[in-house]
Design a protein around this motif. Structure first.
Motif, mmCIF file in Angstrom:
data_model
loop_
_atom_site.group_PDB
_atom_site.id
_atom_site.type_symbol
_atom_site.label_atom_id
_atom_site.label_comp_id
_atom_site.label_asym_id
_atom_site.label_seq_id
_atom_site.Cartn_x
_atom_site.Cartn_y
_atom_site.Cartn_z
ATOM 1 N N MET A 100 12.010 -29.214 -22.662
ATOM 2 C CA MET A 100 13.087 -28.309 -22.650
ATOM 3 C C MET A 100 13.045 -27.999 -21.175
ATOM 4 S SD MET A 100 13.777 -25.962 -25.996
ATOM 5 C CE MET A 100 12.013 -25.662 -26.426
ATOM 6 N N VAL A 101 11.658 -27.541 -20.641
ATOM 7 C CA VAL A 101 11.680 -26.999 -19.266
ATOM 8 C C VAL A 101 11.594 -28.084 -18.368
ATOM 9 C CG1 VAL A 101 9.785 -25.874 -17.964
ATOM 10 C CG2 VAL A 101 10.076 -25.282 -20.240
ATOM 11 N N THR A 102 11.116 -29.464 -18.498
ATOM 12 C CA THR A 102 11.211 -30.163 -17.413
ATOM 13 C C THR A 102 12.485 -31.269 -17.378
ATOM 14 O OG1 THR A 102 9.939 -31.952 -18.579
ATOM 15 C CG2 THR A 102 8.693 -30.141 -17.486
ATOM 16 N N VAL A 103 13.028 -31.454 -18.777
ATOM 17 C CA VAL A 103 14.153 -32.424 -18.451
ATOM 18 C C VAL A 103 15.404 -31.696 -18.678
ATOM 19 C CG1 VAL A 103 14.963 -34.368 -19.734
ATOM 20 C CG2 VAL A 103 12.337 -34.280 -19.665
ATOM 21 N N HIS A 104 15.711 -30.786 -19.601
ATOM 22 C CA HIS A 104 17.012 -30.156 -20.239
ATOM 23 C C HIS A 104 17.333 -29.069 -19.625
ATOM 24 C CE1 HIS A 104 16.774 -33.571 -23.111
ATOM 25 N NE2 HIS A 104 15.619 -33.145 -23.525
ATOM 26 N N ALA A 105 16.343 -28.206 -19.243
ATOM 27 C CA ALA A 105 16.790 -26.895 -18.733
ATOM 28 C C ALA A 105 17.912 -26.668 -17.765
ATOM 29 C CB ALA A 105 15.565 -26.013 -18.542
ATOM 30 N N GLU A 106 17.587 -27.535 -16.758
ATOM 31 C CA GLU A 106 18.875 -27.672 -15.520
ATOM 32 C C GLU A 106 20.090 -27.994 -16.013
ATOM 33 O OE1 GLU A 106 17.151 -30.265 -12.812
ATOM 34 O OE2 GLU A 106 17.835 -32.103 -13.908
ATOM 35 N N ASN A 107 20.127 -28.446 -17.136
ATOM 36 C CA ASN A 107 21.494 -28.853 -17.624
ATOM 37 C C ASN A 107 22.151 -27.878 -18.436
ATOM 38 O OD1 ASN A 107 21.393 -31.325 -16.278
ATOM 39 N ND2 ASN A 107 19.866 -32.180 -17.916
ATOM 40 N N GLY A 108 21.667 -26.742 -18.525
ATOM 41 C CA GLY A 108 22.163 -25.967 -19.588
ATOM 42 C C GLY A 108 21.784 -25.944 -21.067
ATOM 43 N N TRP A 109 22.835 -25.223 -22.019
ATOM 44 C CA TRP A 109 22.484 -25.355 -23.165
ATOM 45 C C TRP A 109 23.080 -26.647 -23.881
ATOM 46 C CZ3 TRP A 109 19.535 -23.502 -27.205
ATOM 47 C CH2 TRP A 109 20.041 -23.455 -28.398
ATOM 48 N N LEU A 110 24.251 -27.012 -23.805
ATOM 49 C CA LEU A 110 25.148 -28.176 -24.368
ATOM 50 C C LEU A 110 24.421 -29.530 -24.322
ATOM 51 C CD1 LEU A 110 28.783 -27.170 -23.603
ATOM 52 C CD2 LEU A 110 27.339 -26.593 -25.616
ATOM 53 N N ALA A 111 24.142 -30.274 -25.478
ATOM 54 C CA ALA A 111 23.826 -31.465 -25.234
ATOM 55 C C ALA A 111 24.767 -32.496 -25.082
ATOM 56 C CB ALA A 111 23.306 -32.058 -26.527
ATOM 57 N N ILE A 112 26.183 -32.132 -25.683
ATOM 58 C CA ILE A 112 27.333 -33.003 -25.214
ATOM 59 C C ILE A 112 28.238 -32.007 -24.361
ATOM 60 C CG2 ILE A 112 29.442 -34.112 -25.942
ATOM 61 C CD1 ILE A 112 26.992 -35.439 -26.764
ATOM 62 N N ALA A 113 28.947 -32.391 -23.263
ATOM 63 C CA ALA A 113 29.642 -31.604 -22.286
ATOM 64 C C ALA A 113 30.936 -31.156 -22.901
ATOM 65 C CB ALA A 113 29.856 -32.212 -21.112
ATOM 66 N N ASP A 114 31.241 -29.937 -23.109
ATOM 67 C CA ASP A 114 32.380 -29.455 -23.730
ATOM 68 C C ASP A 114 32.967 -28.222 -23.139
ATOM 69 O OD1 ASP A 114 34.513 -28.799 -25.436
ATOM 70 O OD2 ASP A 114 33.413 -28.332 -27.152
ATOM 71 N N SER A 115 33.927 -28.445 -22.325
ATOM 72 C CA SER A 115 34.481 -27.349 -21.553
ATOM 73 C C SER A 115 35.200 -26.152 -22.409
ATOM 74 C CB SER A 115 35.358 -27.699 -20.469
ATOM 75 O OG SER A 115 36.476 -28.419 -20.863
ATOM 76 N N ASN A 116 35.512 -26.668 -23.514
ATOM 77 C CA ASN A 116 36.274 -25.790 -24.530
ATOM 78 C C ASN A 116 35.067 -24.569 -25.132
ATOM 79 O OD1 ASN A 116 38.646 -26.511 -24.004
ATOM 80 N ND2 ASN A 116 38.284 -28.255 -25.063
ATOM 81 N N SER A 117 33.722 -25.108 -24.832
ATOM 82 C CA SER A 117 32.603 -24.215 -26.027
ATOM 83 C C SER A 117 32.526 -22.934 -25.093
ATOM 84 C CB SER A 117 31.578 -25.196 -25.893
ATOM 85 O OG SER A 117 30.484 -24.389 -26.404
ATOM 86 N N TRP A 118 32.436 -21.989 -25.814
ATOM 87 C CA TRP A 118 32.053 -20.683 -25.232
ATOM 88 C C TRP A 118 30.737 -20.677 -24.628
ATOM 89 C CZ3 TRP A 118 27.569 -17.894 -26.651
ATOM 90 C CH2 TRP A 118 27.096 -18.247 -28.168
ATOM 91 N N LEU A 119 29.902 -21.667 -25.039
ATOM 92 C CA LEU A 119 28.511 -21.794 -24.213
ATOM 93 C C LEU A 119 28.633 -22.548 -22.702
ATOM 94 C CD1 LEU A 119 26.666 -22.854 -27.277
ATOM 95 C CD2 LEU A 119 26.205 -20.731 -26.153
ATOM 96 N N ALA A 120 30.044 -22.948 -22.425
ATOM 97 C CA ALA A 120 30.036 -23.607 -21.283
ATOM 98 C C ALA A 120 30.628 -22.669 -20.195
ATOM 99 C CB ALA A 120 30.983 -24.831 -21.419
ATOM 100 N N ASP A 121 31.040 -21.481 -20.356
ATOM 101 C CA ASP A 121 31.526 -20.315 -19.483
ATOM 102 C C ASP A 121 30.497 -19.642 -18.827
ATOM 103 O OD1 ASP A 121 30.803 -18.841 -21.452
ATOM 104 O OD2 ASP A 121 32.571 -17.772 -21.977
ATOM 105 N N GLY A 122 29.430 -20.013 -18.934
ATOM 106 C CA GLY A 122 28.253 -19.136 -18.217
ATOM 107 C C GLY A 122 27.590 -17.989 -19.110
ATOM 108 N N THR A 123 27.820 -18.043 -20.378
ATOM 109 C CA THR A 123 27.265 -17.145 -21.586
ATOM 110 C C THR A 123 25.831 -17.753 -21.763
ATOM 111 O OG1 THR A 123 29.223 -16.884 -22.681
ATOM 112 C CG2 THR A 123 27.467 -16.495 -23.843
ATOM 113 N N LEU A 124 25.460 -18.638 -21.519
ATOM 114 C CA LEU A 124 23.942 -19.350 -21.811
ATOM 115 C C LEU A 124 23.699 -20.572 -21.113
ATOM 116 C CD1 LEU A 124 21.438 -18.771 -23.594
ATOM 117 C CD2 LEU A 124 22.513 -20.359 -25.285
ATOM 118 N N LEU A 125 22.891 -20.382 -20.084
ATOM 119 C CA LEU A 125 22.574 -21.566 -19.468
ATOM 120 C C LEU A 125 23.623 -22.598 -18.884
ATOM 121 C CD1 LEU A 125 19.305 -22.454 -21.506
ATOM 122 C CD2 LEU A 125 19.383 -21.028 -19.403
ATOM 123 N N MET A 126 24.435 -21.821 -18.183
ATOM 124 C CA MET A 126 25.467 -22.710 -17.820
ATOM 125 C C MET A 126 25.333 -23.920 -16.858
ATOM 126 S SD MET A 126 28.868 -21.703 -15.709
ATOM 127 C CE MET A 126 30.059 -22.810 -15.370
#
Length: 208
Positions: free
Chosen positions: A104-130
């Motif tokens: 999580m820290v070294t590979v994924h954190a810089e990409n935010g929360w979502l595993a699959i990019a979905d611009s319609n998700s509320w998690l993509a609007d800066g709510t969590l690790l954008m």
């Protein structure tokens, strides 16, 4: 009414006490192939794994890459195998939890929360690790589909599902972390694991 609800809750507690092992078994069986596959891929491509662990430019830039590659590969492969019969589950959960934290820290954190990019998700609007690039996913998909419609076999390529943009955020690793934490806290499960019967045997032999 309160008394009735309390009695129902007591009955549910009695019921779930005898099936909690099934729940933990399902968690183990869900995690096992994920961990075994990840460990096997690292072992099968071990030189590349070591290089990826150690290289600061295109990899993780970790110290002692050879040692860490061995530990991560064996933790995932052997740990995943032990999850199936439920042997030493609390013990193997510890290195697997550490592996998930490192991932999580070294590979994924810089990409935010979502595993699959979905611009319609509320998690993509800066709510969590954008990850700002998530917002570009519709344009990327549209461009890819346009190229395939013109030069490829779009109907055949999408016959089993739509294309997605991989975001590679912490979503999956975090989910695995929570599931492993459950196994660490509650063990392999009543009636459904070697750990359960082994602990009963040792308790009887030791008079506990």
């Amino acid at each position: 009414m309160i008394k009735l609800c309390f009695k129902i809750q007591q009955q549910l507690q009695l019921l779930t006490r005898h099936i909690d092992g099934v729940v933990l078994l399902l968690i183990r069986l869900y995690l096992a192939p994920v961990m075994v596959q990840a460990g096997w891929q690292k072992l099968a491509n071990f030189d590349s794994t070591v290089q990826w662990f150690g290289d600061a430019e295109f990899g993780l830039g970790l110290p002692f890459p050879y040692l860490l590659a061995i530990l991560a590969s064996l933790a995932e492969f052997i740990g995943g195998l032990l999850l199936v019969p439920g042997l030493a589950v609390r013990w193997v959960s510890i290195p697997l939890l550490i592996t998930m934290i490192v991932a999580m820290v070294t590979v994924h954190a810089e990409n935010g929360w979502l595993a699959i990019a979905d611009s319609n998700s509320w998690l993509a609007d800066g709510t969590l690790l954008m990850n700002p690039s998530v917002m570009e996913a519709p344009e990327k998909l549209a461009a890819a589909k346009s190229l395939l419609e013109e030069h490829g076999y779009i109907e055949w390529l999408t016959s089993s599902g739509n294309f997605v943009i991989l975001n590679n955020g912490i979503e999956f690793a975090a989910t695995y972390f929570v599931m492993l934490l459950v196994l660490l806290c509650f063990g392999a499960g009543r009636y459904t694991s070697i750990d359960y019967y082994l602990s009963r045997y040792i308790a009887r032999r030791c008079g506990l």
